[in-house]
Scaffold this motif. Structure first.
Motif, PDB file in Angstrom:
ATOM      1  N   TRP C  28     -62.149   4.913  66.307  1.00  0.00           N
ATOM      2  CA  TRP C  28     -61.096   4.689  67.310  1.00  0.00           C
ATOM      3  C   TRP C  28     -60.772   3.233  67.411  1.00  0.00           C
ATOM      4  CZ3 TRP C  28     -63.950   7.991  71.578  1.00  0.00           C
ATOM      5  CH2 TRP C  28     -63.854   9.237  70.924  1.00  0.00           C
ATOM      6  N   SER C  29     -61.553   2.484  67.163  1.00  0.00           N
ATOM      7  CA  SER C  29     -61.137   0.930  67.240  1.00  0.00           C
ATOM      8  C   SER C  29     -61.029   0.283  65.956  1.00  0.00           C
ATOM      9  CB  SER C  29     -62.320   0.160  68.084  1.00  0.00           C
ATOM     10  OG  SER C  29     -63.224   0.399  67.419  1.00  0.00           O
ATOM     11  N   ASN C  30     -60.871   1.050  64.803  1.00  0.00           N
ATOM     12  CA  ASN C  30     -60.587   0.641  63.492  1.00  0.00           C
ATOM     13  C   ASN C  30     -59.135   0.555  63.548  1.00  0.00           C
ATOM     14  OD1 ASN C  30     -60.893  -0.468  60.918  1.00  0.00           O
ATOM     15  ND2 ASN C  30     -61.982   1.302  60.286  1.00  0.00           N
ATOM     16  N   TYR C  31     -58.508  -0.568  63.847  1.00  0.00           N
ATOM     17  CA  TYR C  31     -57.131  -0.793  63.970  1.00  0.00           C
ATOM     18  C   TYR C  31     -56.640  -1.294  62.611  1.00  0.00           C
ATOM     19  CZ  TYR C  31     -52.549  -2.646  65.669  1.00  0.00           C
ATOM     20  OH  TYR C  31     -51.148  -2.732  65.619  1.00  0.00           O
ATOM     21  N   GLU C  32     -55.605  -0.698  61.957  1.00  0.00           N
ATOM     22  CA  GLU C  32     -55.139  -1.258  60.870  1.00  0.00           C
ATOM     23  C   GLU C  32     -53.756  -1.797  60.944  1.00  0.00           C
ATOM     24  OE1 GLU C  32     -55.995   1.138  57.447  1.00  0.00           O
ATOM     25  OE2 GLU C  32     -58.059   1.231  57.667  1.00  0.00           O
ATOM     26  N   PHE C  33     -53.475  -2.838  60.479  1.00  0.00           N
ATOM     27  CA  PHE C  33     -52.181  -3.500  60.753  1.00  0.00           C
ATOM     28  C   PHE C  33     -51.735  -4.171  59.614  1.00  0.00           C
ATOM     29  CE2 PHE C  33     -55.334  -6.209  62.580  1.00  0.00           C
ATOM     30  CZ  PHE C  33     -54.896  -7.535  61.898  1.00  0.00           C
ATOM     31  N   GLU C  34     -50.436  -4.352  59.487  1.00  0.00           N
ATOM     32  CA  GLU C  34     -49.875  -5.407  58.017  1.00  0.00           C
ATOM     33  C   GLU C  34     -50.044  -6.780  58.687  1.00  0.00           C
ATOM     34  OE1 GLU C  34     -46.146  -3.911  57.357  1.00  0.00           O
ATOM     35  OE2 GLU C  34     -46.824  -1.862  57.344  1.00  0.00           O
ATOM     36  N   GLY C  35     -50.162  -7.766  57.531  1.00  0.00           N
ATOM     37  CA  GLY C  35     -50.180  -9.123  57.969  1.00  0.00           C
ATOM     38  C   GLY C  35     -51.496  -9.500  58.037  1.00  0.00           C
ATOM     39  N   THR C  36     -51.706 -10.691  58.176  1.00  0.00           N
ATOM     40  CA  THR C  36     -53.016 -11.354  58.378  1.00  0.00           C
ATOM     41  C   THR C  36     -53.778 -11.413  59.507  1.00  0.00           C
ATOM     42  OG1 THR C  36     -51.936 -13.358  58.318  1.00  0.00           O
ATOM     43  CG2 THR C  36     -52.933 -13.044  56.241  1.00  0.00           C
ATOM     44  N   PRO C  37     -54.863 -11.009  59.710  1.00  0.00           N
ATOM     45  CA  PRO C  37     -55.491 -11.352  61.289  1.00  0.00           C
ATOM     46  C   PRO C  37     -55.627 -12.953  61.379  1.00  0.00           C
ATOM     47  CG  PRO C  37     -57.236 -10.952  59.446  1.00  0.00           C
ATOM     48  CD  PRO C  37     -56.015 -10.836  58.868  1.00  0.00           C
ATOM     49  N   LYS C  38     -55.307 -13.401  62.776  1.00  0.00           N
ATOM     50  CA  LYS C  38     -55.478 -14.754  63.282  1.00  0.00           C
ATOM     51  C   LYS C  38     -56.913 -15.051  63.412  1.00  0.00           C
ATOM     52  CE  LYS C  38     -54.001 -18.721  64.479  1.00  0.00           C
ATOM     53  NZ  LYS C  38     -53.495 -19.566  63.497  1.00  0.00           N
ATOM     54  N   MET C  39     -57.430 -14.011  64.107  1.00  0.00           N
ATOM     55  CA  MET C  39     -58.880 -14.008  64.860  1.00  0.00           C
ATOM     56  C   MET C  39     -59.630 -12.494  64.283  1.00  0.00           C
ATOM     57  SD  MET C  39     -58.886 -15.953  68.250  1.00  0.00           S
ATOM     58  CE  MET C  39     -60.513 -16.968  67.831  1.00  0.00           C
ATOM     59  N   ALA C  40     -60.907 -12.952  63.935  1.00  0.00           N
ATOM     60  CA  ALA C  40     -61.346 -11.486  63.414  1.00  0.00           C
ATOM     61  C   ALA C  40     -62.869 -11.663  64.192  1.00  0.00           C
ATOM     62  CB  ALA C  40     -61.618 -11.458  62.037  1.00  0.00           C
ATOM     63  N   VAL C  41     -63.075 -10.583  64.912  1.00  0.00           N
ATOM     64  CA  VAL C  41     -64.172 -10.439  65.745  1.00  0.00           C
ATOM     65  C   VAL C  41     -65.226  -9.559  65.042  1.00  0.00           C
ATOM     66  CG1 VAL C  41     -65.291 -10.055  68.132  1.00  0.00           C
ATOM     67  CG2 VAL C  41     -63.004 -10.958  67.709  1.00  0.00           C
ATOM     68  N   GLU C  42     -66.443  -9.703  64.820  1.00  0.00           N
ATOM     69  CA  GLU C  42     -67.149  -8.701  64.294  1.00  0.00           C
ATOM     70  C   GLU C  42     -68.510  -8.760  64.913  1.00  0.00           C
ATOM     71  OE1 GLU C  42     -66.779  -9.728  60.032  1.00  0.00           O
ATOM     72  OE2 GLU C  42     -68.529  -8.509  59.890  1.00  0.00           O
ATOM     73  N   ASP C  43     -69.014  -7.645  65.479  1.00  0.00           N
ATOM     74  CA  ASP C  43     -70.196  -7.257  66.063  1.00  0.00           C
ATOM     75  C   ASP C  43     -70.477  -8.213  67.175  1.00  0.00           C
ATOM     76  OD1 ASP C  43     -70.924  -4.996  64.433  1.00  0.00           O
ATOM     77  OD2 ASP C  43     -71.611  -6.246  63.007  1.00  0.00           O
ATOM     78  N   LEU C  44     -69.680  -8.467  67.899  1.00  0.00           N
ATOM     79  CA  LEU C  44     -70.183  -9.693  69.027  1.00  0.00           C
ATOM     80  C   LEU C  44     -70.732  -8.782  70.290  1.00  0.00           C
ATOM     81  CD1 LEU C  44     -68.913 -12.185  70.135  1.00  0.00           C
ATOM     82  CD2 LEU C  44     -67.092 -11.127  71.438  1.00  0.00           C
ATOM     83  N   ASP C  45     -71.866  -9.428  70.275  1.00  0.00           N
ATOM     84  CA  ASP C  45     -72.621  -9.170  71.725  1.00  0.00           C
ATOM     85  C   ASP C  45     -72.593 -10.295  72.661  1.00  0.00           C
ATOM     86  OD1 ASP C  45     -74.465  -6.367  71.444  1.00  0.00           O
ATOM     87  OD2 ASP C  45     -73.802  -7.273  69.404  1.00  0.00           O
ATOM     88  N   VAL C  46     -72.450 -10.024  73.769  1.00  0.00           N
ATOM     89  CA  VAL C  46     -72.476 -11.402  74.961  1.00  0.00           C
ATOM     90  C   VAL C  46     -73.464 -10.941  75.905  1.00  0.00           C
ATOM     91  CG1 VAL C  46     -71.469 -12.922  76.326  1.00  0.00           C
ATOM     92  CG2 VAL C  46     -70.312 -12.083  74.223  1.00  0.00           C
ATOM     93  N   TYR C  47     -74.524 -11.728  76.254  1.00  0.00           N
ATOM     94  CA  TYR C  47     -75.392 -11.289  77.255  1.00  0.00           C
ATOM     95  C   TYR C  47     -75.577 -12.381  78.356  1.00  0.00           C
ATOM     96  CZ  TYR C  47     -77.606  -8.820  73.440  1.00  0.00           C
ATOM     97  OH  TYR C  47     -77.811  -7.980  72.318  1.00  0.00           O
ATOM     98  N   TYR C  48     -75.576 -12.006  79.532  1.00  0.00           N
ATOM     99  CA  TYR C  48     -75.852 -13.049  80.747  1.00  0.00           C
ATOM    100  C   TYR C  48     -77.092 -13.070  81.075  1.00  0.00           C
ATOM    101  CZ  TYR C  48     -70.461 -13.525  81.033  1.00  0.00           C
ATOM    102  OH  TYR C  48     -69.311 -13.892  80.907  1.00  0.00           O
TER     103      TYR C  48
END
Ligand SMILES: Nc1ncnc2c1ncn2[C@@H]1O[C@H](COP(=O)(O)OP(=O)(O)OP(=O)(O)O)[C@@H](O)[C@H]1O
Ligand SMILES: [Mg+2]
Lengths: 370, 519, 298
Positions: C28-48
């Motif tokens: 569902w979150s695998n979005y495909e688009f034309e052109g280059t990605p400006k930013m690419a986020v991969e397996d991001l986990d953030v903990y407080y």
């Protein structure tokens, strides 16, 4: 006031009017006793103890019968007492100093020679500046001594203190900050006589031996020692001011691609400028009022240094004048010491009010009303 | 892409460059430390290692640092090292270097060349303006490194060519002081090393905004370390000098449950074979503190409660605030004068323990009022509202909710305040005095009832009593010679007492703040 | 959203069941688009601390377009935004795992110059945070700190004063942020004297003046009236021709109006669905996303 004290009386099941009358009566008795006691104490009567007992009695009665009202009145009296102490200090200091102010007039700040502008004498000369035999008491040398030592102290404590505060508040990693800040606060407690002792047995002889000063002790040493003494206070208060700048403001600067240092210089320092200057002013107040270090390091010289800017001269400060001469002073001489106290008191009071005003301005500024 | 030149996210310096800058900083910090020791005469010109004197070593190190710093700057300028300097310098360094050049030029002209004042001033001005202008106009890498390296080389050369030797002296006109070479050399060397380090640190981060940040952090950090070192040295020094004498002869007999600590438990005696102690002064200080707390704390806490719970903000509270802050900053000697004029005549016209207690109590008043108010203010309004919503009266709320919650803060304020007044000397000088040889006041044993008013008298309260800080002062005025050990030990005990109060106060404050945050 | 209130009781039940039942399909979150990605986020986990605020986020942000982030309060949108320019480094308890690349360069690598990163990835915060300085100084702050503009006595003496350029830049930035008309006669007044909405637009102007490549906006219009909001929306549309815009919004219509693609975060710090905005609002894969965008949820 959120709740009136009648609700308590209601609790105890008595009629409101009765309770009110009781409260009033107790209050009148207690307050009256206190006033009488104060008056008797002022007139130096051994009978003071009688109304004091009366006051204690009224308070005790009130505590058991009208607790809420009693507490409110007693805390109110405590509040008044704070103001009264300040008032008493002013009155007694000034009362003792008035004769010498009358005797000397403007010459209390006189110089050896008269000061003339276009032939008009602004300040008559006093010849010898301080002479107990001639009853001449010009405070000029001590004011100058206080000024010199304070300036030196602030040259030490101001920049170093603010830099230290910047380090603790903005640069140090959290672990360092959490151990250094309390350390600095504890260091602020070193008693001034201990600094005086170090200055007296270590620094003075060292400077005498290696820097060829004419005698033991000089204003430069006192200034540096007082500066060191004021340093922790300046650091601690300036650090509080720096940390009171909201993080969101700093974030805003960093998010624009400014460096941490640019953020400190461009945002944090200007935003906390008032607080930091209040801290420095507080340090100035400390330095002006510092007594023991100056007293033990300086010799009892009541002349202006030659030339005036000679910081290695030995002129004493206002505080050390009092501390080193009260022992053999009486009459006009003692009153002159009180005059020195008045000058000290007034200048420190001005500093205090100025720094409070500045601080209030900082608060308003950060709240966006300036 | 929006910007014409896109920088990479990382800007790495070559390894050789980093190593050079690190070397300069390492050598520089060594030189600074050596200079500090030399000013304190721990290291002197005679201290030698490997056939060279300390000052020669320092000069050689400066020369090496100076040339390296210059090389770093030139290397950056010609592009050997990759850096991002600004196109021109900033005002701060320009003023600093201009000032140094001004002083160096003027002193060289007047001291070394012997030129008259006007000519020296002119030389100083020319040097200052030239260097300041160069720093402003040149590209940042050159403007930072050339003057910094040049200064180090200059100082190094002065020492190596013996222009500035240990025997050299300088007596600035108008000041009654003579600076000898063995003091001036380390001061100058330390300064030069500091400046060279500053430039090297800036270079290490490639100049520019990042370089200025690193350089500034270096100075600020060094200042913080220096400050802590100086203050810690003071305390350590007193510890080292005073500890031995203060703890001499401590004995504990577990069987008899007898503990003896001669310095603290003995008095001052006249027997040459027995060491003196500070027992009376310790007792006096304890009584002073107790009395001051009894006078000051109830008033202060009462005022704090009234101001934060009952009073509406207005003229009255403002007045009280100004008064409290004014009292807070009133010099202690002024409190002493006040006591001398107000209390002494009313307590039998002599200095007395009671007068000391009251004056210190008055000093304690603003300290505790301010901290207690803060503690009470920190009690969340929800507590009060919750209590009021349950139909509890205001006084009941204060008694059972507000004061207990604020109590740790109040106690902390009292502890810190006590620490401050326990070390005060100036006020008790005027109102209490008490000689080195006075006995310990026996307050409890001296209460007497009499038939005349005031019906209760206590001679111990109405007499002078010794106190620790005053004892130290008396040691000084009595002439330190021969008594120095006693003085150090007294200073040590006083410091230990006062700083323990502070440490406990600061510690509890941190503890309760943490607990509040975790709730 | 009146529909949501009328159905509130049933919604509550459905929400709880929906949350436990539905499994998130990574597709569902695998979005495909034309052109280059400006930013690419991969397996991001953030903990407080021990709080897991973001859970395995992967998404690519296309260049020169508007990406909207939506989701209920507390789901980690701001946290995600702050990870993109490493503002999370400022929060002591925050810990970031995973990878984010800007134009292929790793943002979380050792030795990354945060200043350089933040020059390129600008940010407008959720709450306006103007500096206690004049309006002019607020806008020119970034360029002056970057050394792009030289002003002051010394620069004037050297004949390098960029005062005119600075005035121009200030005006241009304020105009684009739709606030010029309101403040042009008081550029030297303290910015803290502005209203909340004005402050927010000033912060937008301040960000534009530094000319970043990516602009992160955390609910930039939440304190604005409809007219100012409309202006800001126009601005965002215009910005997308030149910049990459990532915007957090609670306003569904706004997300639908201005963004080309939308990412939906749901409670627990999960990225549930990421796709063309149209698709998200008209025919989402996830039942929970459908509930959320139609207002039956959160
Ligand atoms: N500084 C912080 N320290 C600890 N926890 C935090 C911090 N900031 C956010 N959190 C937690 O992380 C989670 C996500 O917060 P975040 O601010 O990213 O949410 P959000 O989606 O932006 O919400 P909103 O729409 O209300 O702005 C929340 O549970 C929040 O409590
Ligand atoms: Mg948010």
């Amino acid at each position: 006031m959120r709740i009136s004290n009648t609700s308590i009386a209601g609790f105890e099941g008595r009629s409101v009017a009765d309770a009110d009358r009781g409260v009033l009566l107790t209050g009148l008795v207690g307050g009256g006793c206190l006033l009488v006691a104060f008056g008797l104490f002022l007139s130096n009567s051994t009978l003071t103890v009688v109304p004091v007992v009366g006051f204690l009695g009224a308070t005790t009665y009130g505590w058991f019968n009208h607790q809420a009202a009693t507490v409110k009145s007693v805390t109110f009296l405590a509040t008044v007492a704070t103001t009264v102490v300040l008032g008493l200090i002013s009155v007694f200091l000034i009362a003792r100093a008035v004769p010498v102010f009358q005797h000397m007039g403007v010459r209390i700040f006189g110089l050896t020679d008269p000061v003339r502008v276009f032939g008009i004498t602004l300040l008559p000369g006093v010849g010898e500046l301080w002479s107990t035999s001639g009853d001449v008491y010009s405070l000029t040398p001590m004011v100058w001594g206080t000024l010199m030592t304070t300036v030196i102290a602030m040259l030490v404590a101001g920049p170093l203190g603010v830099a230290g505060a910047i380090f603790i508040a903005e640069i140090a990693p959290p672990v360092v900050r959490e151990s250094v800040k309390p350390g600095i606060e504890i260091l602020a407690g070193i008693p001034s006589i201990v600094y005086g002792w170090l200055g007296f047995v270590l620094i003075s002889p060292f400077v005498y031996e290696h820097l060829g000063t004419p005698g033991l002790g000089n204003m430069a040493i006192v200034g540096v020692v007082i500066g060191l003494m004021a340093l922790p206070t300046v650091v601690s208060v300036a650090e509080d001011a720096l940390t009171s700048v909201p993080n969101s403001m700093k974030d805003g600067s960093l998010a624009l691609g400014a460096t941490d240092w640019q953020t400190i210089k461009g945002i944090t320092m200007p935003a906390s400028f008032s607080g930091v200057s209040a801290a420095v002013l507080l340090g100035v107040g400390r330095a002006v009022g510092e007594t023991m270090a100056a007293t033990v390091i300086l010799s009892n010289v009541v002349k202006l240094p030659e030339p005036l800017y000679n910081v290695f001269g030995n002129t004493i400060s206002l505080t050390s004048l009092i501390a080193s001469q009260y022992g053999n002073a009486d009459g006009m001489h003692m009153q002159a010491l009180f005059a020195a106290g008045v000058v000290l008191f007034v200048s420190v009071m001005v500093l205090s009010v100025v720094s409070q005003t500045i601080e209030a301005r900082m608060k308003r500024k950060l709240e966006g009303q300036a | 892409m929006s910007t014409a030149t896109r920088h990479s996210l990382r800007s790495d310096q070559s390894e050789a460059f980093t190593r050079l800058t690190d070397g300069v900083v390492g050598v520089g910090i060594t030189v600074i430390s050596l200079s500090v020791l030399a000013v304190g005469r721990v290291v002197t010109g005679d201290t030698a290692a490997f056939g060279l004197g300390a000052f020669e070593w320092i000069a050689l190190a400066l020369a090496a640092m100076g040339s390296t710093v210059v090389a770093l700057g030139v290397g950056s300028f010609v592009g050997t090292f990759e850096t991002n300097p600004e196109e021109r310098g900033t005002v701060g360094p320009a003023l600093g270097f201009g000032g140094i050049a001004f002083a160096a030029g003027g002193l060289t002209a007047s001291q070394t060349l012997g030129l008259p004042l006007v000519a020296s001033l002119a030389a100083a001005l020319v040097a200052g303006l030239a260097v300041g202008g160069f720093v402003t106009l040149a590209r940042e890498d050159l403007g930072t490194t050339l003057p910094a390296g040049g200064f180090a080389l200059f100082v190094g050369a002065l020492v190596l060519t013996d222009v500035l030797a240990a025997g050299w002296t300088w007596a600035p006109e108008g000041f009654s002081v003579t600076f000898p070479g063995y003091m001036v050399v380390p001061v100058l060397a330390g300064l030069a090393a500091l400046v060279a380090c500053w430039a090297a640190v800036s270079a290490r981060s490639g100049f520019g905004a990042a370089g200025r940040q690193s350089a500034a952090y270096f100075l600020v950090g060094l200042n913080a370390i220096g400050m802590l070192v100086v203050l810690a040295t003071l305390i350590l020094f007193i510890g080292v000098k005073g500890f031995g004498r203060a703890t001499q002869g401590i004995a504990f007999d577990p069987l008899a449950l007898e503990f003896r600590w001669p310095f603290v438990m003995d008095g001052y005696n006249f027997r040459p074979d027995q060491p003196n102690g500070v027992f009376p002064a310790v007792v006096g200080t304890v009584w002073l503190v107790i009395g001051a707390v009894l006078v000051g704390v109830p008033l202060a806490v009462g005022a704090a409660v009234f101001l934060s719970e009952y009073a509406e903000r207005g003229r009255f509270t403002q007045l009280v605030e100004v008064a409290t802050n004014g009292l807070w900053s009133t010099p202690s000697v002024v409190f002493g004068l006040f006591g001398y004029a107000f209390l002494v005549p009313r307590f039998g016209n002599t200095t007395s323990l009671l007068a000391g207690m009251m004056v210190l109590g008055f000093m304690l008043l603003p300290l505790v009022t301010i901290t207690s108010r803060e503690a009470i203010k920190a009690v969340p309004d929800e507590y009060r509202d919750a209590s009021a919503a349950l139909g509890v009266s205001q006084w009941e709320t204060i008694r059972s909710v507000v004061v207990p919650t604020a109590l740790p803060g109040i106690v902390t304020g009292v502890i810190l305040g006590v620490g401050r007044i326990a070390g005060e000397t100036a006020p008790i000088l005027l109102v209490m005095a008490g000689g080195l040889r006075d006995d310990a006041p026996s307050v409890l044993g001296s209460f007497q009832f009499v038939a005349r008013p005031p019906f209760v008298v206590n001679d111990a309260l109405l007499q002078s009593a010794p106190a620790l800080p005053y004892q130290l002062y008396a040691t000084i005025t009595a002439g330190v010679s021969g008594n120095e050990e006693f003085g150090w030990a007294t200073a040590f005990v006083l410091l230990a007492v006062v700083l323990s109060f502070y440490a406990i106060g600061v510690g509890t404050r941190i503890y309760f703040r943490r607990r509040l945050q975790h709730e | 959203m009146s529909k949501a209130t009328s159905e509130s009781t049933t919604t509550a039940e459905r929400t709880t069941t929906g949350e436990t039942d539905e499994r998130v399909d990574p597709e569902w979150s695998n979005y495909e688009f034309e052109g280059t990605p400006k930013m690419a986020v991969e397996d991001l986990d953030v903990y407080y601390g021990d709080d897991h605020a973001l859970d395995g986020i992967s998404m690519e942000i296309p260049e020169r377009s508007v990406t909207a982030l939506i989701g209920p309060s507390g789901c980690g949108k701001s946290t995600f935004l702050r990870s993109l320019n490493r503002m999370n480094d400022r929060i002591r308890s925050a810990r970031v795992e995973g990878s984010i690349r800007l134009d292929g360069e790793e943002v979380y690598a050792d030795g990354v110059d945060l200043v350089e990163l933040r020059k390129r990835v600008g940010m407008v915060f959720q709450n306006p945070n103007p500096f206690p300085k004049s309006i002019r100084d607020n806008v020119s702050y970034g360029p002056r700190k970057h050394g792009d503009l030289e002003t002051g006595l010394l620069a004037r003496a050297l004949g390098r004063d960029d005062g005119d350029e600075l005035d121009e830049l200030v005006e241009r930035s304020l105009r684009r942020a739709a606030i010029w008309e309101e403040v042009n006669d008081r550029l030297d007044d303290n910015a803290l004297g502005l209203s909340g909405g004005q402050q927010q637009r000033l912060c937008i102007a301040r960000c534009l003046a530094t000319d970043p490549e990516v602009i992160l906006m955390d609910e930039p219009a939440s304190a604005l009236d409809p007219i100012a909001t409309a202006k800001i929306e126009d601005l965002i549309a215009e910005l997308a021709e030149q910049y990459t815009v990532v915007i957090v919004t609670h306003n569904m219509q706004q997300a639908a109006r201005i963004s080309e693609q939308t990412a939906v975060f749901l409670t627990g710090g999960e990225l549930v669905e990421y796709d063309d905005t149209e698709k998200i609002f008209e025919d989402p894969e996830s039942q929970r996303v459908e509930d959320y965008v139609t207002g039956k949820f959160g």
